[in-house]
Design an enzyme around this catalytic site. Structure first.
Site, short mmCIF file in Angstrom:
data_model
loop_
_atom_site.label_atom_id
_atom_site.label_comp_id
_atom_site.label_asym_id
_atom_site.label_seq_id
_atom_site.Cartn_x
_atom_site.Cartn_y
_atom_site.Cartn_z
N LYS A 186 -11.17 17.67 34.70
CA LYS A 186 -10.47 16.59 34.02
C LYS A 186 -10.31 15.38 34.96
CE LYS A 186 -9.70 18.59 30.00
NZ LYS A 186 -10.30 19.93 29.95
C1 LIG Z 1 -9.58 21.03 28.88
C2 LIG Z 1 -9.00 20.98 27.52
C3 LIG Z 1 -7.93 21.80 27.13
C4 LIG Z 1 -7.45 22.96 27.96
O1 LIG Z 1 -7.12 22.68 29.23
P1 LIG Z 1 -7.20 23.83 30.38
O2 LIG Z 1 -6.37 23.23 31.46
O3 LIG Z 1 -8.63 23.98 30.75
O4 LIG Z 1 -6.60 25.05 29.82
C5 LIG Z 1 -7.37 21.61 25.89
N1 LIG Z 1 -7.84 20.68 25.04
C6 LIG Z 1 -8.89 19.90 25.35
C7 LIG Z 1 -9.35 18.87 24.37
C8 LIG Z 1 -9.52 20.04 26.59
O5 LIG Z 1 -10.58 19.27 26.88
#
Ligand SMILES: *Cc1c(COP(=O)(O)O)cnc(C)c1O
Length: 400
Positions: A186
């Site tokens: 992210k």
């Molecule tokens: C990455 C993501 C999540 C989940 O996040 P994690 O930290 O990997 O559990 C939820 N929703 C979206 C749209 C994502 O891209």
């Protein structure tokens, strides 16, 4: 795209402050920690950055969705509406807390289509979860207005759009609450981690207690564990090392977005030469987090032809019609109701009856659009030679 590209002295310094105390737990250890409360500081700074009152840090973006849904009172018997173009985590969290995900089409924002949302609201709808996918804004004002008309709370899945805004207002602050992910890919990352933001003290308090076994985090005569519990909770606590990294990464978020914007603009200009190309609708260009660049071709066939040339020229793009993690018809395990639970839960009732069956053809508008969409993730740092290589690939694709 990912904040690990710019890991540096700031992150190291933050981590050392935690290691110097030896306290990795976010609560307690009052004497040893020498006033260092990194997770608490990260929560306060993240909420302030977004222009809202409360932040609740958790272990992941998926945990953030679960804690937020739980705090909103969602559970078995309820339906939660989200979009059919998102990461699997969005609907995993909904199923995990016992509710049934209902999927809407996406429009040219590649996010929830408000017209389709209207059609999918039933008397069982308890929450609406629009996703700000691939860094850019959902039609959140329209969605919140529709939800208000039905008295349903909106939870914004902002996992992919930290720092994104509309007219200066941060994504994640339009609905009842907004969730974020700081996983390894992210924009800002803590390796693993998540956050929920809200303007409601009551909602925050519920999340705070729920994410830590029901502890109320109020100084009381019995100390931690001496208090009573209002309800059953669980454990989704973030640790101090993650909070420390989060503080350093947050300070870099706006500069990461600014760098991505420049690269995205250059790629958009190069892609403009492709005959018939059009672009994802961005509600507010100034508030785009520019984490991804998405463009539409006129047909699936043209899209494949263009991507073949791009790939031959070392600049292949993602087509989410082929990617199995982000688009409804490719979620074969969800369509099949596959689960590790012997009873078939959450797709089946304990007595074996199916609770929900998903039709692979449910979202024809999204399918038509996604199948002719190409996507580039935008790195924070891009070497001039690489940008030139991508420009050349795009101009070759324009000549076919
Ligand atoms: C990455 C993501 C999540 C989940 O996040 P994690 O930290 O990997 O559990 C939820 N929703 C979206 C749209 C994502 O891209």
């Amino acid at each position: 795209m990912p904040g690990f590209e710019i890991f540096g002295e700031e992150e190291k310094q933050q981590i050392m402050e935690v290691l110097d105390t030896g306290v990795l737990f976010r609560y307690e250890f009052g004497a040893q920690r020498k006033g260092v409360y990194k997770v608490l500081e990260f929560e306060k700074k993240f909420a302030a950055y977004c222009g809202t009152s409360f932040g609740q840090a958790v272990t992941s973006g998926t945990a953030a969705l679960k804690v937020a849904l739980a705090a909103l009172g969602v559970g078995p018997g309820d339906e939660v509406i989200t979009q059919g173009f998102t990461f699997v985590a969005t609907w995993e969290a909904i199923l995990d807390i016992g509710a049934i995900p209902v999927f809407t089409e996406v429009d040219k924002t590649l996010n929830m289509d408000p017209l389709d949302l209207e059609k999918k609201i039933t008397e069982k709808t308890r929450c609406i979860v629009p996703v700000h996918m691939l860094g850019a804004q959902a039609r959140i004002r329209e969605i919140v207005a529709i939800a208000k008309g039905h008295g349903i709370p909106v939870l914004e899945d902002t996992a992919q759009a930290a720092g994104g805004r509309i007219d200066g207002q941060h994504l994640g602050t339009f609905g009842a609450c907004g969730t974020f992910s700081f996983d390894a890919v992210k924009t800002m990352t803590t390796g693993e981690g998540g956050m929920i933001i809200t303007a409601s003290e009551e909602l925050w308090r519920t999340m705070s207690e729920y994410h830590d076994h029901g502890h109320d985090h109020v100084v009381n005569p019995g100390g931690r564990g001496g208090e009573g519990r209002r309800f059953i909770g669980s454990n989704y606590r973030m640790m101090e090392l993650q909070g420390a990294i989060g503080i350093a990464q947050l300070a870099k978020l706006d500069s990461m977005i600014a760098a991505q914007k420049k690269t995205k603009a250059a790629l958009k200009e190069a892609a403009s030469a492709i005959p018939g190309v059009s672009f994802r609708e961005i509600i507010d260009e100034a508030g785009d987090s520019a984490t991804f660049f998405c463009f539409f071709l006129e047909s699936r066939e043209q899209c494949q032809r263009v991507n073949r040339v791009l790939t031959e020229n070392k600049a292949g793009a993602i087509n989410f019609g082929e990617n199995t993690w982000h688009f409804y018809p490719r979620w074969e395990h969800m369509l099949a109701g596959a689960t590790v639970a012997r009873s078939g839960w959450p797709f089946c009732e304990p007595d074996g009856r199916r609770r929900v069956v998903y039709d692979p053809e449910l979202l024809p508008v999204s399918a038509e659009l996604i199948n002719r969409t190409l996507v580039y993730p935008i790195p924070v740092k891009m070497a001039e030679e690489r940008l030139e290589e991508m420009r050349t690939a795009l101009s070759r694709a324009a000549q076919i």
